[in-house]
Design an enzyme around this catalytic site. Structure first.
Site, PDB file in Angstrom:
ATOM      1  N   TYR A 212      25.418 -51.060  -7.832  1.00 13.39           N
ATOM      2  CA  TYR A 212      25.478 -51.708  -7.366  1.00 13.39           C
ATOM      3  C   TYR A 212      25.742 -53.273  -7.878  1.00 13.39           C
ATOM      4  O   TYR A 212      26.212 -54.639  -7.380  1.00 13.39           O
ATOM      5  CB  TYR A 212      23.671 -52.330  -7.165  1.00 13.39           C
ATOM      6  CG  TYR A 212      23.326 -53.307  -6.919  1.00 13.39           C
ATOM      7  CD1 TYR A 212      23.290 -53.892  -5.592  1.00 13.39           C
ATOM      8  CD2 TYR A 212      22.617 -54.200  -7.753  1.00 13.39           C
ATOM      9  CE1 TYR A 212      22.392 -55.384  -4.974  1.00 13.39           C
ATOM     10  CE2 TYR A 212      22.297 -55.315  -7.627  1.00 13.39           C
ATOM     11  CZ  TYR A 212      22.331 -55.745  -5.780  1.00 13.39           C
ATOM     12  OH  TYR A 212      20.959 -57.340  -5.745  1.00 13.39           O
ATOM     13  N   LYS A 216      28.202 -57.182  -7.917  1.00 12.44           N
ATOM     14  CA  LYS A 216      27.380 -58.626  -7.830  1.00 12.44           C
ATOM     15  C   LYS A 216      28.287 -58.697  -8.730  1.00 12.44           C
ATOM     16  O   LYS A 216      28.297 -60.289  -8.930  1.00 12.44           O
ATOM     17  CB  LYS A 216      25.721 -58.359  -8.021  1.00 12.44           C
ATOM     18  CG  LYS A 216      25.634 -57.868  -7.054  1.00 12.44           C
ATOM     19  CD  LYS A 216      25.199 -59.033  -5.995  1.00 12.44           C
ATOM     20  CE  LYS A 216      24.723 -58.763  -4.575  1.00 12.44           C
ATOM     21  NZ  LYS A 216      24.359 -59.342  -3.180  1.00 12.44           N
TER      22      LYS A 216
END
Ligand SMILES: *[C@@H]1O[C@H](CO)[C@@H](O)[C@H](O)[C@H]1NC(C)=O
Length: 354
Positions: A212, A216
Site C-alpha cells: 500500500y 501512496k
C-alpha cells in the site's frame, strides 16, 4: 592558593552546568508555552475567519465518491453550492450516495450526477470524465482522485499480484484521471484545482504496508512534480494525507491486517466527515500538502523536501517536535516487532520439542 583553586573549579564546572541546565529548562518551558499559545490562537482564528475558497457553482468531480472520504467531500461541497459528479464501480452504491448528496444541496439548481466507471482502467477513467462533462455541460473545475484501496500484509504472505493491484488503482488510477482532466481543463481554459489523495503511510512506514505505502508514495511524488508543472497553466495541485479513516473498508482491512500492524496503528481514526472537513479547510487556505491531524503535521514537517510549508511557525515547531516524536515512534515500533519475533521463535521451539 587553595581558595583560588576552589573558586576556579566552581566557575569551571558547577557554575557552567547549573547555568546550562537552568537555561535549557527556561527555553524548553518557553517553547512549550509558545506552542500551546499558538495552537489555541490558531483554533480561535479558524473559528472566526471563514474559508475563502468558494466552490459555489463549480463542477466538482470525485473518483471514489460513492463512499467514505469521497462521499463526505461530495456532501460537504454540495453544502457549499457545488455541482457534483461522483464516479465509482457499483451503481447501487452510487445511487444511494447521490441521493444523500442531493439532500445536502442548498439549491435545486445544483447538478448531482454519478458515472459508473473503474478508474484503475485508462479507458474507463477517460470515458467517465467525458460522461461527466456531457452531463454537466462543462468539464470539471475541481477534480478529486479519492478512489483507492489498502491491502495490508507481510511481503512473504502477499502475492505480487496484490502489489500490482495497489499500484494500478492507487497510483495509475490517479494518473489516468489527472492526465485527462488537466487536458480537458486546458482545452476549456479552466484554472481549476487537481486534488490527489496520498496517505500518512507515504510519510512514515509501518510494518505490513509494503504494498500500500509505495503506491501512496507514488501519488505523493506525482503530485509534487505536478504542482510545479501545473504552474505553467495556473492550475492548483493539492495532495491529501489522511491517516486512518473510520469506514467499512477500514473495518474489513482490520480483519486481515497482521496482528502487529493492527496493534501499532490502533483501531482509532477520524471519521470521513472530519477528514473531509479538514481537507476543505486546507484547500481553502491554499495548502499544497494537506494533513488532517496534529501527528500528520509532524510527519509532514520532516518529510516536506523543498515543497512550500503550510505555515512557517507550525513548521518550525513540528520540526522540533519531530526530533522527539519520530525516534520515539521508531524505537517503540521496532521494539514491538522484535517482541513479536521473539514470540515466534519461542513458538517454533515449542513445536520442535513436541
Ligand atoms: C489511454 O486511452 C487513451 C484514449 O482512449 C488512448 O489514446 C491511450 O493510448 C491509452 N493509453 C493506454 C496506455 O492504454
Amino acid at each position: 592558593m587553595e581558595e583560588v583553586e576552589t573558586f576556579t573549579s566552581r566557575i569551571g564546572l558547577n557554575y557552567v552546568i547549573s547555568n546550562f541546565v537552568s537555561t535549557f529548562y527556561t527555553v524548553s518551558i518557553l517553547l512549550i508555552w509558545i506552542s500551546l499559545t499558538y495552537l489555541i490562537l490558531k483554533k480561535v482564528y479558524a473559528y472566526f475567519v471563514p474559508s475563502n475558497w468558494n466552490p459555489k457553482g463549480k463542477h466538482v468531480y470525485i473518483t471514489g465518491g460513492s463512499q467514505g472520504l469521497g462521499k463526505s467531500l461530495a456532501i460537504q461541497l454540495a453544502k457549499l453550492g457545488a455541482d457534483i459528479t461522483i464516479v465509482a464501480r457499483k451503481i447501487e452504491v452510487l445511487r444511494l450516495a447521490s441521493d444523500e448528496i442531493k439532500a445536502a444541496r442548498i439549491s435545486e439548481k445544483q447538478k448531482v450526477n454519478y458515472v459508473v466507471g473503474d478508474v484503475s482502467s485508462n479507458e474507463s477513467a477517460i470515458n467517465a470524465l467525458k460522461e461527466a462533462t456531457r452531463l454537466v455541460g462543462r468539464c470539471p473545475e475541481y477534480v478529486f482522485t479519492i478512489a483507492g484501496s489498502s491491502i495490508p500484509g507481510y511481503l512473504l504472505n502477499l502475492d505480487v499480484k496484490q502489489y500490482e493491484t495497489q499500484m494500478k488503482l492507487n497510483y495509475l488510477g490517479t494518473v489516468y484521471t489527472i492526465k485527462e482532466a488537466s487536458r480537458l481543463m486546458l482545452e476549456a481554459n479552466v484554472k481549476g484545482k487537481l486534488i490527489t489523495c496520498s496517505s500518512l503511510a507515504a510519510l512514515v512506514g509501518f510494518i505490513g504496508y509494503s504494498a500500500y505505502s509505495p503506491s501512496k508514495h507514488a501519488v505523493r511524488g506525482f503530485s509534487e512534480i505536478l504542482r510545479q508543472e501545473m504552474l505553467l497553466y495556473d492550475i492548483d495541485v493539492h495532495c491529501l494525507f489522511p491517516g486512518s479513516i473510520l469506514t467499512e473498508g477500514f473495518n474489513e482491512e482490520n480483519k486481515i491486517k497482521p496482528k502487529i500492524t493492527l496493534e501499532l496503528e490502533g483501531t482509532d481514526g477520524m471519521t470521513p466527515e472530519a477528514v473531509a472537513r479538514e481537507s476543505i479547510k486546507g484547500l481553502s487556505k491554499g495548502e499544497t500538502f494537506i494533513v488532517c491531524e496534529p501527528l500528520g503535521e509532524i510527519f509532514l514537517a520532516c518529510g516536506l523536501g523543498f515543497l512550500p510549508c503550510n505555515n512557517l511557525f507550525t513548521h518550525a515547531i513540528c520540526i522540533g517536535l519531530s526530533w522527539i516524536v519520530c525516534p520515539a515512534l521508531r524505537l517503540y515500533s521496532d521494539f514491538k516487532v522484535k517482541q513479536e519475533r521473539n514470540q515466534n521463535l519461542k513458538q517454533k521451539d515449542k513445536l520442535k520439542k513436541n
